[in-house]
Design an enzyme around this catalytic site. Structure first.
Site, mmCIF file in Angstrom:
data_model
loop_
_atom_site.group_PDB
_atom_site.id
_atom_site.type_symbol
_atom_site.label_atom_id
_atom_site.label_comp_id
_atom_site.label_asym_id
_atom_site.label_seq_id
_atom_site.Cartn_x
_atom_site.Cartn_y
_atom_site.Cartn_z
ATOM 1 N N GLU A 32 0.839 -1.203 0.000
ATOM 2 C CA GLU A 32 0.000 0.000 0.000
ATOM 3 C C GLU A 32 0.873 1.251 0.000
ATOM 4 O O GLU A 32 1.876 1.307 0.715
ATOM 5 C CB GLU A 32 -0.885 -0.024 1.248
ATOM 6 C CG GLU A 32 -2.268 0.474 1.022
ATOM 7 C CD GLU A 32 -3.044 -0.379 0.022
ATOM 8 O OE1 GLU A 32 -3.108 0.039 -1.162
ATOM 9 O OE2 GLU A 32 -3.564 -1.430 0.399
ATOM 10 N N HIS A 33 0.479 2.221 -0.817
ATOM 11 C CA HIS A 33 1.228 3.479 -0.942
ATOM 12 C C HIS A 33 2.667 3.237 -1.412
ATOM 13 O O HIS A 33 3.568 4.025 -1.117
ATOM 14 C CB HIS A 33 1.204 4.278 0.378
ATOM 15 C CG HIS A 33 -0.156 4.839 0.682
ATOM 16 N ND1 HIS A 33 -0.605 6.023 0.155
ATOM 17 C CD2 HIS A 33 -1.176 4.355 1.432
ATOM 18 C CE1 HIS A 33 -1.844 6.261 0.581
ATOM 19 N NE2 HIS A 33 -2.204 5.249 1.353
ATOM 20 N N ASP A 35 3.042 2.256 -4.805
ATOM 21 C CA ASP A 35 3.070 2.400 -6.279
ATOM 22 C C ASP A 35 3.702 3.718 -6.719
ATOM 23 O O ASP A 35 4.507 3.749 -7.645
ATOM 24 C CB ASP A 35 1.692 2.153 -6.921
ATOM 25 C CG ASP A 35 0.576 3.095 -6.493
ATOM 26 O OD1 ASP A 35 0.787 3.901 -5.559
ATOM 27 O OD2 ASP A 35 -0.515 3.011 -7.102
ATOM 28 N N ALA A 120 -15.291 3.704 -1.152
ATOM 29 C CA ALA A 120 -14.977 2.636 -0.198
ATOM 30 C C ALA A 120 -13.561 2.110 -0.389
ATOM 31 O O ALA A 120 -13.174 1.121 0.213
ATOM 32 C CB ALA A 120 -15.986 1.501 -0.345
ATOM 33 N N LEU A 122 -12.327 0.804 -3.146
ATOM 34 C CA LEU A 122 -12.264 -0.363 -4.030
ATOM 35 C C LEU A 122 -12.095 0.063 -5.491
ATOM 36 O O LEU A 122 -12.354 -0.700 -6.414
ATOM 37 C CB LEU A 122 -13.523 -1.229 -3.857
ATOM 38 C CG LEU A 122 -13.758 -1.753 -2.425
ATOM 39 C CD1 LEU A 122 -15.040 -2.570 -2.350
ATOM 40 C CD2 LEU A 122 -12.576 -2.604 -1.935
ATOM 41 N N SER A 124 -13.526 2.428 -7.545
ATOM 42 C CA SER A 124 -14.588 2.655 -8.517
ATOM 43 C C SER A 124 -14.148 3.701 -9.537
ATOM 44 O O SER A 124 -14.478 3.600 -10.715
ATOM 45 C CB SER A 124 -15.873 3.089 -7.817
ATOM 46 O OG SER A 124 -15.616 4.202 -6.996
ATOM 47 N N SER A 125 -13.348 4.680 -9.114
ATOM 48 C CA SER A 125 -12.966 5.717 -10.086
ATOM 49 C C SER A 125 -12.032 5.176 -11.155
ATOM 50 O O SER A 125 -12.203 5.478 -12.338
ATOM 51 C CB SER A 125 -12.373 6.953 -9.419
ATOM 52 O OG SER A 125 -11.730 6.634 -8.232
ATOM 53 N N ASP A 169 -4.282 0.963 -9.520
ATOM 54 C CA ASP A 169 -5.715 0.677 -9.681
ATOM 55 C C ASP A 169 -6.088 0.504 -11.152
ATOM 56 O O ASP A 169 -6.826 -0.406 -11.519
ATOM 57 C CB ASP A 169 -6.549 1.819 -9.074
ATOM 58 C CG ASP A 169 -6.171 2.097 -7.632
ATOM 59 O OD1 ASP A 169 -5.511 1.239 -7.016
ATOM 60 O OD2 ASP A 169 -6.521 3.179 -7.128
ATOM 61 N N TYR A 219 -3.578 12.356 0.787
ATOM 62 C CA TYR A 219 -2.879 11.465 -0.142
ATOM 63 C C TYR A 219 -1.737 12.225 -0.828
ATOM 64 O O TYR A 219 -0.596 11.773 -0.850
ATOM 65 C CB TYR A 219 -3.881 10.950 -1.185
ATOM 66 C CG TYR A 219 -3.298 9.935 -2.140
ATOM 67 C CD1 TYR A 219 -3.411 8.575 -1.879
ATOM 68 C CD2 TYR A 219 -2.641 10.326 -3.302
ATOM 69 C CE1 TYR A 219 -2.885 7.630 -2.754
ATOM 70 C CE2 TYR A 219 -2.108 9.402 -4.172
ATOM 71 C CZ TYR A 219 -2.234 8.057 -3.898
ATOM 72 O OH TYR A 219 -1.698 7.137 -4.768
HETATM 73 C C1 GLA Z 1 -5.139 4.743 -4.118
HETATM 74 C C2 GLA Z 1 -4.346 5.131 -5.355
HETATM 75 C C3 GLA Z 1 -3.332 4.056 -5.721
HETATM 76 C C4 GLA Z 1 -2.472 3.682 -4.502
HETATM 77 C C5 GLA Z 1 -3.340 3.415 -3.281
HETATM 78 C C6 GLA Z 1 -2.539 3.213 -2.040
HETATM 79 O O1 GLA Z 1 -5.933 3.617 -4.394
HETATM 80 O O2 GLA Z 1 -5.211 5.342 -6.451
HETATM 81 O O3 GLA Z 1 -2.532 4.487 -6.793
HETATM 82 O O4 GLA Z 1 -1.520 4.654 -4.246
HETATM 83 O O5 GLA Z 1 -4.264 4.461 -3.044
HETATM 84 O O6 GLA Z 1 -1.779 2.061 -2.140
#
Ligand code: GLA
Length: 384
Positions: A32-33, A35, A120, A122, A124-125, A169, A219
């Site tokens: 997580e975080h 990428d 949420a 997951l 969606s965007s 994503d 973020y």
């Molecule tokens: C969001 C961002 C992703 C990633 C995650 C955290 O989903 O769109 O690119 O950075 O947060 O891992």
């Protein structure tokens, strides 16, 4: 589902649709975080998706009807403008950057719908971006490889919507594979699909129903802090470009030189990158307990060092950790609300669901949602 959508299209536009597009949401198992730090991620595409049916128009107008919002949006391909807080910014941003890249688009009529819970965590965007990109390219006969499409969708989100997200994503929504997770190197975009033994395990997603707050600004701030860390570390490690280039041994030598907050943020990212590789190795060795431990460790890092969790997410992870047969649990996605992901033995799925449904509302007053996810294929297009 498809029949219903076809009927909605016919009712709204008076003709039959030509194409059908679907793009799934995602759950990240670990990484997580990482990428946007050029690191590694390990997501799956899930059986919740955005669907579009569309036809070409002879003019340059794009009309999109959303039965979920009961709203119709339209815009001209030659005059694409951002409107604050509008869902249409995703398709608009994609069309904008496709055209900027020299692709000639055609107008279209579309119906868009989905069952990915919004806000949420997951994705969606990203699924809307990917589905829109496949719609525009198919309607205009534009051929693009999937990595380029993922990058284009990311660019739309970064520069048109204004969230400086990484590539995870959009990439998994395009490249996911049934019953596999995807180990992605976010620097080279090389990837490897790793089978998840769904005969013994389930991926259970628990939604705190706390809408992610302040995601955009927090973020972007985390991202900036990581970049600051890299700039400072360059004094001793001049060849690094991103936190991906630093390992935990090297970091130990210099961490005390960094301001406390930068230190915590960098430490989390560097550890998490190493956890992704360790967890994939554990999965390949069928050591699911180890995989689960790494998920719990990831959550602790996100909570204590990266500080993107919240009380509700922590509570869900804590409840899950007390249920026999739960191998691992952690928050997934950007954080500040949204969902946890749990890797659970098949035989314990009802136990975790019951425990979350009982304790979470007792302690928060909020009714949670629990989804038992199938791991789905990435986005696809077909004629209707
Ligand atoms: C969001 C961002 C992703 C990633 C995650 C955290 O989903 O769109 O690119 O950075 O947060 O891992």
């Amino acid at each position: 589902m498809m029949d219903e959508l076809r009927q909605t299209f016919r009712q709204h536009f008076g003709t039959a649709p030509e194409i059908y597009v679907r793009a799934p949401g995602r759950v990240n198992l670990i990484g997580e975080h990482t990428d946007y730090n050029d690191g590694f991620v390990f997501p799956i595409a899930i059986d919740r998706q955005i669907e579009i049916m569309a036809t070409r128009r002879s003019d340059r107008k794009v009309v999109i009807f959303s039965p979920d919002f009961d709203a119709t949006e339209s815009f001209m391909l030659d005059d694409i403008r951002h409107v604050d807080d509008s869902w249409c910014n995703y398709p608009k941003g994609v069309a904008y950057f496709l055209q900027k890249g020299g692709h000639e688009l055609t107008g279209g009529n579309a119906v868009i719908t989905g069952n990915i819970p919004l806000g949420a965590g997951l994705s969606s965007s990203a699924a809307v971006e990917v589905a829109s990109a496949l719609m525009f390219t198919t309607l205009a006969d534009v051929v693009m490889d999937k990595s380029s499409l993922a990058l284009l969708c990311q660019r739309a989100e970064n520069q048109f919507v204004g969230v400086h997200c990484g590539i995870m994503d959009q990439f998994i929504s395009l490249m996911g594979k049934k019953d596999h997770a995807l180990l992605l190197d976010c620097r080279s975009l090389e990837y490897d699909r790793v089978p998840i033994p769904m005969e013994d395990m389930r991926v259970v997603v628990c939604n705190t129903r706390v809408k992610r707050k302040l995601t955009g600004s927090e973020y972007n701030e985390r991202r900036a802090e990581c970049e600051r860390g890299v700039e400072m570390l360059k004094e001793w490690l001049p060849d690094i470009h991103a936190l991906r280039d630093v390992d935990s041994q090297q970091f130990k030598k210099y961490e005390a030189e960094l301001p406390p907050l930068t230190q915590k943020r960098c430490r989390y990212v560097i550890d998490e990158n190493e956890r992704v590789l360790a967890s994939v190795a554990a999965l390949r060795a069928r050591d699911y307990e180890r995989f689960g431990e790494l998920m719990f460790a990831s959550h602790r890092g996100l909570r204590d060092d990266y500080e993107v969790s919240c009380l509700e997410l922590d509570l869900m992870v804590e409840i899950a950790s007390g249920v026999d047969g739960v191998l691992g649990a952690r928050m997934t996605g950007a954080g500040f609300g949204g969902c946890t992901v749990n890797l659970v033995r098949e035989s314990s799925v009802s136990a975790i669901e019951a425990e979350i449904q009982k304790r979470y509302p007792q302690e928060t007053g909020i009714q949670p949602e629990v989804y038992i996810c199938q791991i789905a294929d990435g986005a696809s297009v077909s004629s209707t």
